[in-house]
Write a protein that holds these residues in place. Structure first.
Motif, mmCIF file in Angstrom:
data_model
loop_
_atom_site.group_PDB
_atom_site.id
_atom_site.type_symbol
_atom_site.label_atom_id
_atom_site.label_comp_id
_atom_site.label_asym_id
_atom_site.label_seq_id
_atom_site.Cartn_x
_atom_site.Cartn_y
_atom_site.Cartn_z
ATOM 1 N N ILE A 73 0.840 -0.852 0.408
ATOM 2 C CA ILE A 73 -0.135 0.465 0.156
ATOM 3 C C ILE A 73 0.851 1.042 0.147
ATOM 4 C CG2 ILE A 73 -1.829 1.173 1.155
ATOM 5 C CD1 ILE A 73 -2.888 -1.382 2.663
ATOM 6 N N ALA A 74 1.942 1.304 0.488
ATOM 7 C CA ALA A 74 2.233 2.002 1.226
ATOM 8 C C ALA A 74 3.746 2.341 -0.043
ATOM 9 C CB ALA A 74 3.371 2.450 2.732
ATOM 10 N N VAL A 75 4.322 1.342 0.256
ATOM 11 C CA VAL A 75 5.964 1.186 -0.459
ATOM 12 C C VAL A 75 5.470 1.283 -1.740
ATOM 13 C CG1 VAL A 75 8.436 0.612 -0.730
ATOM 14 C CG2 VAL A 75 7.192 0.603 1.284
ATOM 15 N N ALA A 105 5.074 7.551 2.625
ATOM 16 C CA ALA A 105 5.337 5.281 2.350
ATOM 17 C C ALA A 105 5.924 5.333 3.736
ATOM 18 C CB ALA A 105 6.283 5.617 1.139
ATOM 19 N N LEU A 106 7.154 5.704 4.253
ATOM 20 C CA LEU A 106 7.825 5.817 5.126
ATOM 21 C C LEU A 106 7.536 6.318 6.202
ATOM 22 C CD1 LEU A 106 11.369 7.324 4.934
ATOM 23 C CD2 LEU A 106 10.732 4.718 4.531
ATOM 24 N N GLY A 107 6.167 6.873 6.410
ATOM 25 C CA GLY A 107 5.041 7.157 7.631
ATOM 26 C C GLY A 107 4.666 6.478 7.315
ATOM 27 N N LEU A 108 3.826 6.053 6.542
ATOM 28 C CA LEU A 108 2.734 4.144 6.370
ATOM 29 C C LEU A 108 3.630 3.327 6.701
ATOM 30 C CD1 LEU A 108 0.944 4.630 3.005
ATOM 31 C CD2 LEU A 108 0.170 5.293 5.114
ATOM 32 N N MET A 109 4.316 3.385 6.984
ATOM 33 C CA MET A 109 4.866 1.677 7.381
ATOM 34 C C MET A 109 5.017 1.790 8.596
ATOM 35 S SD MET A 109 8.720 0.625 4.407
ATOM 36 C CE MET A 109 8.492 -0.229 5.534
ATOM 37 N N ALA A 110 5.600 3.337 9.700
ATOM 38 C CA ALA A 110 5.805 3.381 10.481
ATOM 39 C C ALA A 110 4.723 3.766 11.559
ATOM 40 C CB ALA A 110 6.677 5.101 10.923
ATOM 41 N N ALA A 111 3.686 3.892 10.462
ATOM 42 C CA ALA A 111 2.900 3.409 11.108
ATOM 43 C C ALA A 111 1.615 1.895 12.116
ATOM 44 C CB ALA A 111 1.058 4.446 10.212
ATOM 45 N N LEU A 138 5.581 12.778 5.896
ATOM 46 C CA LEU A 138 6.594 11.844 6.688
ATOM 47 C C LEU A 138 4.969 11.763 7.751
ATOM 48 C CD1 LEU A 138 7.987 9.773 7.625
ATOM 49 C CD2 LEU A 138 8.710 11.512 9.054
ATOM 50 N N CYS A 139 4.197 13.204 7.841
ATOM 51 C CA CYS A 139 3.678 12.642 9.446
ATOM 52 C C CYS A 139 2.046 12.406 8.672
ATOM 53 C CB CYS A 139 3.763 14.388 10.492
ATOM 54 S SG CYS A 139 4.595 15.181 10.903
ATOM 55 N N GLY A 140 2.083 12.713 7.215
ATOM 56 C CA GLY A 140 0.850 12.472 6.861
ATOM 57 C C GLY A 140 1.285 11.561 6.310
ATOM 58 N N GLY A 141 1.778 10.213 6.347
ATOM 59 C CA GLY A 141 1.632 8.755 6.104
ATOM 60 C C GLY A 141 1.470 8.391 7.270
ATOM 61 N N PHE A 142 2.139 8.729 8.289
ATOM 62 C CA PHE A 142 2.288 8.068 9.918
ATOM 63 C C PHE A 142 0.661 8.341 10.245
ATOM 64 C CE2 PHE A 142 2.424 7.990 14.082
ATOM 65 C CZ PHE A 142 3.258 6.603 14.767
ATOM 66 N N THR A 143 0.115 9.558 9.728
ATOM 67 C CA THR A 143 -1.568 9.861 10.463
ATOM 68 C C THR A 143 -2.427 9.059 9.526
ATOM 69 O OG1 THR A 143 -1.187 11.780 9.518
ATOM 70 C CG2 THR A 143 -0.885 11.959 11.632
#
Length: 492
Positions: free
Chosen positions: A147-149, A313-319, A367-372
């Motif tokens: 989904i993210a990467v 994408a990194l934010g999504l992975m961290a999430a 990054l914050c957008g992907g994480f949230t």
């Protein structure tokens, strides 16, 4: 020997790896081809408008086969359908790379799309049948990869191939990944996804839903470019809507329709699906318009833009790593509401980015957008299937994927229209500090935030009793289970 080999591969590990690899192929394929279209035009001697049909045919083929996924998985078995789809997708990818004409390329892209439309719902059904509800939150650690990467890697990898090798490698890259997924499926899914009892195929429902979805998605994806008032878009959109309305009326009357819309009577599944639809519209809309703004308005290169947006994408992975812990601490309802609210704020901040804004600040925002948003996406998937019985999982995942596909098309259509109207209106205003057309890009990003706002409002309608019992198993408990099982006596 055969039985021992089958036991040597953990089915849960196998289906997780296969799903990730297969979805990585499908998700990466869309964005990697976009970058290669200019090179395809040059080598095959066609115009950009003609080359655009390469993607249009793919999207419409996906829409044609999506409604069939649930029935095929039940009738022939999830393993057989999933592996067949992976094999066809991989073979068609190689044929795309070998194509010597635009017509051949379009034909094999259509075959790719037809196979790709089956992979997501059938694979997700196998996955959610293999893992009980309390283990599904931990799946997000691996499911976020495609989904993210994949969409973020696509433009970077496509640009590398076009500049160093050939656009044909944008298709050849699918061969090793697809072959590995297929081989793992043969070894690890021996007892998974067996055929179930299924009724006769609802041919009338198929003849209504397949072209209906294809026409609506075509109208949504092409409307902002060809003009919403053009006869082609109006006729296609209206006819598609009529077909889908007829399909809906028929499905609600039949005991075993192709699309079991009765699933939407479950409040939790329906609300989670609508939240996912709006979230998908906002995310895909932002990923569509922000790179355009960064290149067209600020003059950044395609590679620089891809590297700037990659932190999302990194934010999504961290999430995905944090989401199970967050759900245990806050509860799934609060995680979704807080995450969407924060993502809205990030999208609003992205609309204020200027040409002289520090690139690292932009990357931090993404990054914050992907994480949230990653928290919300994972928690919504956990919620959507929490009350679905295993026999209905195939239909439920297929309907969920249809909603997500429609949400993506809707987001790009609405946000693309806002962008077109805004840039046209602002082009004559030379007083804009950021340059002509800046207002249109900012308005489009705010429209993406508006989709998230709608998802947030829907999340507020979730009640505590809706999410009661949606639990997340702690990783250490599941990790310790094999050791405890080894000490325990055999069950009678």
């Amino acid at each position: 020997m055969r039985a021992a080999g089958a036991r040597g591969v953990n089915p849960k590990v196998a289906i997780r790896l296969i799903y990730v690899a297969a979805m990585f192929l499908v998700a990466m394929d869309a964005t990697i081809v976009n970058v290669s279209l200019p090179a395809i035009c040059e080598e095959l001697g066609v115009s950009p408008a003609q080359a655009g049909t390469v993607n249009i045919g793919y999207l419409m083929a996906v829409a044609l086969t999506l409604p069939l996924a649930g029935w095929l998985g039940e009738r022939f078995g999830g393993k057989r359908v999933l592996l067949s789809a992976i094999a066809v997708f991989t073979a068609a990818s190689v044929c795309c790379g070998l194509a010597g004409s635009l017509e051949g390329l379009i034909l094999f892209r259509i075959i790719q799309g037809a196979a790709g439309g089956l992979i997501a719902p059938v694979g997700m059904a196998l996955l959610f049948r293999a893992f009980p509800p309390e283990e599904r939150a931990n799946l997000s650690r691996s499911l976020v990869l495609p989904i993210a990467v994949a969409p973020a890697v696509g433009p970077v990898l496509g640009g590398f191939f076009v500049e160093t090798l050939s656009w044909r490698w944008c298709f050849y890259i699918n061969l090793p990944i697809g072959a590995a997924a297929f081989a793992l499926g043969l070894a690890g899914l021996a007892a998974a996804g067996r055929p179930q009892r299924s009724g006769r195929l609802d041919w009338i429902g198929l003849l209504l839903s397949a072209p209906g979805f294809a026409m609506v998605i075509y109208a949504l994806s092409q409307g902002s470019m060809r003009g919403w008032a053009s006869p082609e878009i109006v006729a296609t959109g209206l006819l598609g809507a009529v077909l889908l309305a007829a399909m809906t009326a028929r499905s609600l009357r039949m005991p075993a329709p192709l699309l079991q819309l009765g699933l939407l009577s479950q409040r939790l599944y329906r609300t989670a699906g609508l939240i996912a639809l709006c979230s998908s519209a906002g995310l895909l809309g932002m990923l569509y318009v922000f790179p355009l703004m960064y290149q067209n308005l600020f003059g950044a290169s395609a590679l620089h833009t891809g590297l700037t947006t990659f932190p999302e994408a990194l934010g999504l992975m961290a999430a995905s790593q944090c989401m199970p812990w967050s759900v245990r601490k806050l509860g799934v309802r609060r995680v979704i509401a807080v995450a969407l609210l924060c993502a809205m704020a990030v999208f609003g901040a992205l609309s204020l980015v200027q040409a002289d804004t520090n690139a690292w600040l932009v990357r931090l925002l993404l990054l914050c957008g992907g994480f949230t948003l990653g928290h919300s996406v994972g928690a919504v998937q956990l919620l959507a299937f929490a009350r679905i019985e295993p026999p209905r999982m195939g239909q439920a995942t297929m309907l969920f994927q249809v909603q997500n596909r429609f949400g993506s098309a809707l987001g790009v259509a609405v946000i693309g229209s806002v962008l077109a109207a805004g840039t046209a209106g602002a082009a004559a205003d030379a007083a804009l500090a950021a340059g002509p057309g800046a207002w249109g890009y900012r308005a489009a990003l705010l429209a993406a935030a508006a989709f998230l706002a709608l998802a947030w409002v829907l999340a507020l309608t979730l009640r505590e009793r809706d999410t009661a019992g949606v639990a997340v198993r702690r990783p250490q408990a599941s990790a310790a289970a094999p050791a405890e099982a080894a000490k325990a006596p055999p069950a009678s």
